[in-house]
Enzyme design. Structure first.
Site, PDB file in Angstrom:
ATOM      1  N   ASP A 129      68.221  42.812  93.781  1.00 35.98           N
ATOM      2  CA  ASP A 129      67.461  42.936  94.833  1.00 35.98           C
ATOM      3  C   ASP A 129      67.754  43.984  95.901  1.00 35.98           C
ATOM      4  N   CYS A 184      50.599  39.058  77.363  1.00 40.24           N
ATOM      5  CA  CYS A 184      49.717  38.485  78.205  1.00 40.24           C
ATOM      6  C   CYS A 184      48.169  38.481  77.432  1.00 40.24           C
ATOM      7  N   CYS A 187      44.438  37.271  78.578  1.00 43.40           N
ATOM      8  CA  CYS A 187      44.421  36.341  79.777  1.00 43.40           C
ATOM      9  C   CYS A 187      44.546  37.219  81.003  1.00 43.40           C
ATOM     10  N   CYS A 190      46.199  35.188  86.309  1.00 41.69           N
ATOM     11  CA  CYS A 190      46.945  35.472  87.737  1.00 41.69           C
ATOM     12  C   CYS A 190      45.904  36.315  88.585  1.00 41.69           C
ATOM     13  N   CYS A 210      48.699  41.307  99.768  1.00 44.25           N
ATOM     14  CA  CYS A 210      49.909  40.481  98.899  1.00 44.25           C
ATOM     15  C   CYS A 210      50.305  39.670  99.986  1.00 44.25           C
ATOM     16  N   CYS A 236      54.842  33.696  97.827  1.00 44.68           N
ATOM     17  CA  CYS A 236      53.595  33.170  97.434  1.00 44.68           C
ATOM     18  C   CYS A 236      53.808  33.084  95.887  1.00 44.68           C
ATOM     19  N   CYS A 239      50.307  33.512  91.654  1.00 48.06           N
ATOM     20  CA  CYS A 239      49.920  34.277  90.401  1.00 48.06           C
ATOM     21  C   CYS A 239      50.968  33.909  89.419  1.00 48.06           C
ATOM     22  N   CYS A 243      50.145  30.806  85.602  1.00 50.29           N
ATOM     23  CA  CYS A 243      50.491  31.768  84.455  1.00 50.29           C
ATOM     24  C   CYS A 243      51.032  30.850  83.181  1.00 50.29           C
TER      25      CYS A 243
HETATM   26  C1  B12 Z   1      59.236  45.528  96.909  1.00 45.95           C
HETATM   27  C2  B12 Z   1      59.381  44.157  96.111  1.00 45.95           C
HETATM   28  C3  B12 Z   1      58.068  43.341  96.425  1.00 45.95           C
HETATM   29  C4  B12 Z   1      56.868  43.601  97.244  1.00 45.95           C
HETATM   30  C5  B12 Z   1      55.993  44.514  96.227  1.00 45.95           C
HETATM   31  C6  B12 Z   1      56.045  43.678  94.721  1.00 45.95           C
HETATM   32  C7  B12 Z   1      55.504  44.694  93.533  1.00 45.95           C
HETATM   33  N1  B12 Z   1      54.713  44.152  92.710  1.00 45.95           N
HETATM   34  O1  B12 Z   1      56.212  45.965  93.447  1.00 45.95           O
HETATM   35  C8  B12 Z   1      56.344  42.471  97.659  1.00 45.95           C
HETATM   36  C9  B12 Z   1      56.826  41.974  98.985  1.00 45.95           C
HETATM   37  C10 B12 Z   1      54.785  42.126  97.633  1.00 45.95           C
HETATM   38  C11 B12 Z   1      57.135  41.545  96.469  1.00 45.95           C
HETATM   39  C12 B12 Z   1      56.544  39.992  96.222  1.00 45.95           C
HETATM   40  C13 B12 Z   1      57.127  39.451  95.069  1.00 45.95           C
HETATM   41  N2  B12 Z   1      58.373  39.642  94.727  1.00 45.95           N
HETATM   42 CO1  B12 Z   1      59.279  41.189  94.841  1.00 45.95          CO
HETATM   43  N3  B12 Z   1      60.594  42.691  94.906  1.00 45.95           N
HETATM   44  C14 B12 Z   1      60.498  43.840  95.354  1.00 45.95           C
HETATM   45  C15 B12 Z   1      61.611  44.679  95.233  1.00 45.95           C
HETATM   46  C16 B12 Z   1      62.488  44.764  96.472  1.00 45.95           C
HETATM   47  C17 B12 Z   1      61.128  46.039  94.488  1.00 45.95           C
HETATM   48  C18 B12 Z   1      60.026  46.281  93.509  1.00 45.95           C
HETATM   49  C19 B12 Z   1      59.502  47.483  93.188  1.00 45.95           C
HETATM   50  O2  B12 Z   1      60.219  48.429  93.212  1.00 45.95           O
HETATM   51  N4  B12 Z   1      58.141  47.714  93.118  1.00 45.95           N
HETATM   52  C20 B12 Z   1      57.725  48.988  92.451  1.00 45.95           C
HETATM   53  C21 B12 Z   1      56.514  49.013  91.635  1.00 45.95           C
HETATM   54  C22 B12 Z   1      56.401  50.310  91.057  1.00 45.95           C
HETATM   55  O3  B12 Z   1      57.053  48.122  90.685  1.00 45.95           O
HETATM   56  P1  B12 Z   1      56.096  47.167  89.831  1.00 45.95           P
HETATM   57  O4  B12 Z   1      54.991  46.363  90.501  1.00 45.95           O
HETATM   58  O5  B12 Z   1      56.839  46.396  89.082  1.00 45.95           O
HETATM   59  O6  B12 Z   1      55.308  48.328  88.819  1.00 45.95           O
HETATM   60  C23 B12 Z   1      55.840  48.443  87.394  1.00 45.95           C
HETATM   61  C24 B12 Z   1      54.412  47.745  86.564  1.00 45.95           C
HETATM   62  O7  B12 Z   1      53.389  48.471  87.362  1.00 45.95           O
HETATM   63  C25 B12 Z   1      54.759  48.407  85.356  1.00 45.95           C
HETATM   64  N5  B12 Z   1      53.583  49.074  84.607  1.00 45.95           N
HETATM   65  C26 B12 Z   1      53.155  50.152  84.821  1.00 45.95           C
HETATM   66  N6  B12 Z   1      52.067  50.443  84.004  1.00 45.95           N
HETATM   67  C27 B12 Z   1      51.645  49.115  83.639  1.00 45.95           C
HETATM   68  C28 B12 Z   1      50.401  48.830  82.988  1.00 45.95           C
HETATM   69  C29 B12 Z   1      50.307  47.381  82.707  1.00 45.95           C
HETATM   70  C30 B12 Z   1      49.044  46.965  81.838  1.00 45.95           C
HETATM   71  C31 B12 Z   1      51.190  46.309  83.211  1.00 45.95           C
HETATM   72  C32 B12 Z   1      51.031  44.969  82.954  1.00 45.95           C
HETATM   73  C33 B12 Z   1      52.516  46.896  83.932  1.00 45.95           C
HETATM   74  C34 B12 Z   1      52.452  48.350  83.821  1.00 45.95           C
HETATM   75  O8  B12 Z   1      55.534  49.668  85.389  1.00 45.95           O
HETATM   76  C35 B12 Z   1      55.608  49.517  87.045  1.00 45.95           C
HETATM   77  C36 B12 Z   1      56.948  50.358  87.401  1.00 45.95           C
HETATM   78  O9  B12 Z   1      58.212  49.951  86.486  1.00 45.95           O
HETATM   79  C37 B12 Z   1      62.191  43.939  94.018  1.00 45.95           C
HETATM   80  C38 B12 Z   1      63.841  44.292  93.860  1.00 45.95           C
HETATM   81  C39 B12 Z   1      64.200  45.275  93.213  1.00 45.95           C
HETATM   82  N7  B12 Z   1      65.226  46.015  93.860  1.00 45.95           N
HETATM   83  O10 B12 Z   1      63.730  45.865  92.266  1.00 45.95           O
HETATM   84  C40 B12 Z   1      61.734  42.715  94.097  1.00 45.95           C
HETATM   85  C41 B12 Z   1      61.447  41.610  92.814  1.00 45.95           C
HETATM   86  C42 B12 Z   1      60.322  42.655  91.955  1.00 45.95           C
HETATM   87  N8  B12 Z   1      60.432  40.567  93.439  1.00 45.95           N
HETATM   88  C43 B12 Z   1      60.748  39.652  92.843  1.00 45.95           C
HETATM   89  C44 B12 Z   1      60.014  38.203  93.118  1.00 45.95           C
HETATM   90  C45 B12 Z   1      60.473  37.081  92.667  1.00 45.95           C
HETATM   91  C46 B12 Z   1      58.922  38.474  94.051  1.00 45.95           C
HETATM   92  C47 B12 Z   1      57.719  37.216  94.137  1.00 45.95           C
HETATM   93  C48 B12 Z   1      57.467  36.436  92.794  1.00 45.95           C
HETATM   94  C49 B12 Z   1      58.281  36.275  95.547  1.00 45.95           C
HETATM   95  C50 B12 Z   1      57.377  35.140  96.000  1.00 45.95           C
HETATM   96  N9  B12 Z   1      57.175  34.200  95.270  1.00 45.95           N
HETATM   97  O11 B12 Z   1      56.690  35.759  97.023  1.00 45.95           O
HETATM   98  C51 B12 Z   1      56.634  38.183  94.662  1.00 45.95           C
HETATM   99  C52 B12 Z   1      55.701  38.556  93.609  1.00 45.95           C
HETATM  100  C53 B12 Z   1      54.523  39.340  93.803  1.00 45.95           C
HETATM  101  C54 B12 Z   1      54.124  40.030  92.525  1.00 45.95           C
HETATM  102  N10 B12 Z   1      52.967  39.590  92.035  1.00 45.95           N
HETATM  103  O12 B12 Z   1      54.520  41.202  92.164  1.00 45.95           O
HETATM  104  C55 B12 Z   1      61.646  39.601  91.637  1.00 45.95           C
HETATM  105  C56 B12 Z   1      61.001  39.838  90.274  1.00 45.95           C
HETATM  106  C57 B12 Z   1      61.290  38.808  89.250  1.00 45.95           C
HETATM  107  C58 B12 Z   1      60.456  38.946  87.992  1.00 45.95           C
HETATM  108  N11 B12 Z   1      60.811  37.921  87.061  1.00 45.95           N
HETATM  109  O13 B12 Z   1      59.620  39.904  87.810  1.00 45.95           O
HETATM  110  C59 B12 Z   1      62.371  41.007  91.946  1.00 45.95           C
HETATM  111  C60 B12 Z   1      62.858  41.943  90.855  1.00 45.95           C
HETATM  112  C61 B12 Z   1      63.558  40.682  92.879  1.00 45.95           C
HETATM  113  C62 B12 Z   1      64.795  40.256  91.745  1.00 45.95           C
HETATM  114  N12 B12 Z   1      66.004  40.948  92.058  1.00 45.95           N
HETATM  115  O14 B12 Z   1      64.566  39.212  91.162  1.00 45.95           O
HETATM  116  N13 B12 Z   1      58.128  42.033  95.968  1.00 45.95           N
HETATM  117  S1  SF4 Z   2      48.656  34.515  84.175  1.00 44.57           S
HETATM  118 FE1  SF4 Z   2      50.630  35.199  83.094  1.00 44.57          FE
HETATM  119  S2  SF4 Z   2      49.887  35.656  80.799  1.00 44.57           S
HETATM  120 FE2  SF4 Z   2      48.121  35.576  81.930  1.00 44.57          FE
HETATM  121  S3  SF4 Z   2      47.851  37.733  82.481  1.00 44.57           S
HETATM  122 FE3  SF4 Z   2      48.884  36.799  84.191  1.00 44.57          FE
HETATM  123  S4  SF4 Z   2      51.098  37.347  83.757  1.00 44.57           S
HETATM  124 FE4  SF4 Z   2      49.886  37.618  81.868  1.00 44.57          FE
HETATM  125  S1  SF4 Z   3      49.032  35.563  94.105  1.00 39.78           S
HETATM  126 FE1  SF4 Z   3      50.521  37.008  93.712  1.00 39.78          FE
HETATM  127  S2  SF4 Z   3      49.799  39.084  94.118  1.00 39.78           S
HETATM  128 FE2  SF4 Z   3      48.623  37.608  94.912  1.00 39.78          FE
HETATM  129  S3  SF4 Z   3      49.042  37.118  97.097  1.00 39.78           S
HETATM  130 FE3  SF4 Z   3      50.288  35.699  96.020  1.00 39.78          FE
HETATM  131  S4  SF4 Z   3      52.150  36.605  95.265  1.00 39.78           S
HETATM  132 FE4  SF4 Z   3      50.689  38.301  96.039  1.00 39.78          FE
END
Ligand code: B12
Ligand code: SF4
Ligand code: SF4
Length: 364
Positions: A129, A184, A187, A190, A210, A236, A239, A243
């Site tokens: 993180d 997934c 499904c 989320c 978000c 939050c 989502c 799941c």
């Molecule tokens: C910025 C950040 C946030 C931001 C933005 C989230 C986001 N989705 O990027 C905010 C504040 C919203 C956030 C929220 C949360 N976060 Co956060 N966050 C981070 C942080 C600091 C960086 C993430 C990042 O770089 N995102 C950049 C984008 C590019 O990444 P991405 O969304 O994962 O994109 C990937 C996918 O799109 C995928 N992809 C590409 N093409 C496709 C196509 C398909 C079909 C699919 C499915 C995927 C896919 O590849 C992309 C690049 O790798 C990390 C810690 C870290 N240093 O990494 C924690 C981290 C991601 N967060 C975490 C957590 C726990 C959360 C929350 C659950 C917390 C909560 N309960 O509120 C929520 C979940 C929200 C969500 N649905 O994502 C955990 C996730 C653990 C896990 N098992 O995934 C992390 C890894 C922290 C940790 N070290 O554990 N977070």
């Molecule tokens: S609810 Fe869970 S299993 Fe269903 S699409 Fe979302 S991440 Fe995938």
């Molecule tokens: S359900 Fe997931 S994507 Fe939607 S607001 Fe909450 S953390 Fe963000």
């Protein structure tokens, strides 16, 4: 330096230190992720978040965090525990990952692996993180899980209630097998359940909508998302709660809540606390500029959404903020008062749920 450590040995060590999954991947830059970060930043989806967005070339190159890096040992640690009982007074909900210091625990586990590498003469740095590395992509490459449509990384058979981190090392370790395939399928729960429609495409979260970002961001809480905030004050989980892989894992086994797990924060008490008290209690959370004002803002919105309209303490607290010197908080308190009085005009249905009074005069 000593012999290159065996991956089995590192995995056993990590598991003994509390990791639930361990994988190893190369420290090559995450080129695709850098491009995605840049694209999302340009499209505005990254809001004004810093973290890994601040410098995508850095946060996607392990070699920038540890020069000479060759491998990543990635670990996942479960944070799901049972809910402690809800208090009687209006309370703000805290997302599961933030109820205790799960990142600290994960870092501790990864430190054990890093220490072992160092004892063999290798260099090692723990990131978790941290702005230095995109954790989910490291975990995906290390074969720990797949990207869910909610963007979280899901472990096969276990779901997404895991925090993720890595040990970056110059040891040339053997890599884990290929990444986990998508689990997934068709499904979309989320996407359908997100209260603000923030999942704008599979795997793409628009941070501007978000709630997990909006509670952390500085400034006014967007009016159009205030009702959707409900009782949340930090994080939050919607989502993830819906799941199916998480639900299946939850049915199997959920550890009891630990002493001190902070699932609820009484809202009036929060709003009556000093800066020092709030930072001592919640300083572990990401709070923009470490300014407790943003927590108070969240608490005012939550109180508008769930505060008992007949509770005199709630009324007094909202009145105090509505007439206070801080114009931003006063505006949120005004909103909360009107939201609360709208709710008090609602009628209670026989099942206990609240519903708005009919205004259409219809009889259907
Ligand atoms: C910025 C950040 C946030 C931001 C933005 C989230 C986001 N989705 O990027 C905010 C504040 C919203 C956030 C929220 C949360 N976060 Co956060 N966050 C981070 C942080 C600091 C960086 C993430 C990042 O770089 N995102 C950049 C984008 C590019 O990444 P991405 O969304 O994962 O994109 C990937 C996918 O799109 C995928 N992809 C590409 N093409 C496709 C196509 C398909 C079909 C699919 C499915 C995927 C896919 O590849 C992309 C690049 O790798 C990390 C810690 C870290 N240093 O990494 C924690 C981290 C991601 N967060 C975490 C957590 C726990 C959360 C929350 C659950 C917390 C909560 N309960 O509120 C929520 C979940 C929200 C969500 N649905 O994502 C955990 C996730 C653990 C896990 N098992 O995934 C992390 C890894 C922290 C940790 N070290 O554990 N977070
Ligand atoms: S609810 Fe869970 S299993 Fe269903 S699409 Fe979302 S991440 Fe995938
Ligand atoms: S359900 Fe997931 S994507 Fe939607 S607001 Fe909450 S953390 Fe963000």
């Amino acid at each position: 330096v000593g012999a290159v450590p065996q991956v089995d040995e590192l995995e056993a060590l990590g598991r003994a230190a509390g990791l639930d999954a361990v994988g190893v991947t190369s420290a090559e830059p995450f080129e695709g992720t850098r491009r995605i970060l840049e694209e999302r930043k340009a499209a505005g989806i990254g809001a004004d978040m810093q973290f890994t967005y601040r410098n995508p070339a850095r946060s996607t190159d392990p070699g920038r965090a540890l020069p000479g890096a060759r491998s990543l040992v990635v670990g996942a640690r479960r944070y799901r525990r049972a809910d402690p009982p809800a208090p009687e007074a209006a309370a703000g909900a805290v997302a599961r990952y933030a109820r205790a210091d799960h990142y600290g625990a994960l870092r501790g586990s990864l430190d054990t692996v890093a220490d072992h590498l160092r004892s063999g003469g290798w260099r090692a740095r723990v990131v978790c993180d941290d702005n230095a590395l995109v954790d989910r992509e490291a975990a995906y490459r290390a074969g720990i899980g797949w990207y869910g449509k909610n963007a979280n990384l899901l472990l096969p058979g276990e779901g997404s209630w895991f925090v993720l981190g890595s040990v970056i090392t110059d040891a040339p370790l053997e890599h884990s097998p290929a990444p986990v395939v998508d689990g997934c399928g068709s499904c979309t729960r989320c996407i359908d359940a997100c209260p603000t429609d923030a999942i704008v495409a599979p795997g793409v979260v628009d941070a501007r909508r978000c709630l997990a970002w909006l509670v952390q961001a500085a400034g006014s809480f967007p009016v159009e998302h205030r009702a959707a905030l409900g009782d949340r004050i930090y994080g939050c989980d919607d989502c993830q709660e819906v799941c199916p892989p998480n639900r299946a894992a939850d049915r199997r086994d959920v550890p009891a809540a630990a002493e001190g797990d902070e699932a609820w924060v009484p809202l009036v008490e929060l709003l009556e606390s000093s800066d020092d008290v709030l930072l001592a209690r919640h300083g572990r959370w990401y709070i923009a500029g470490r300014d407790p004002r943003w927590l108070r803002r969240n608490a005012l919105v939550a109180l508008g959404n769930v505060g008992d309209p007949a509770d005199a303490r709630v009324t007094a607290t909202l009145d105090r903020y509505a007439t206070g010197a801080d114009a931003l908080l006063a505006e949120h308190a005004h909103w909360a008062r009107s939201q609360r009085s709208q709710r008090s005009r609602c009628t209670e249905a026989p099942d206990g749920s609240l519903s708005a009074p009919r205004t259409d005069g219809g009889d259907a």
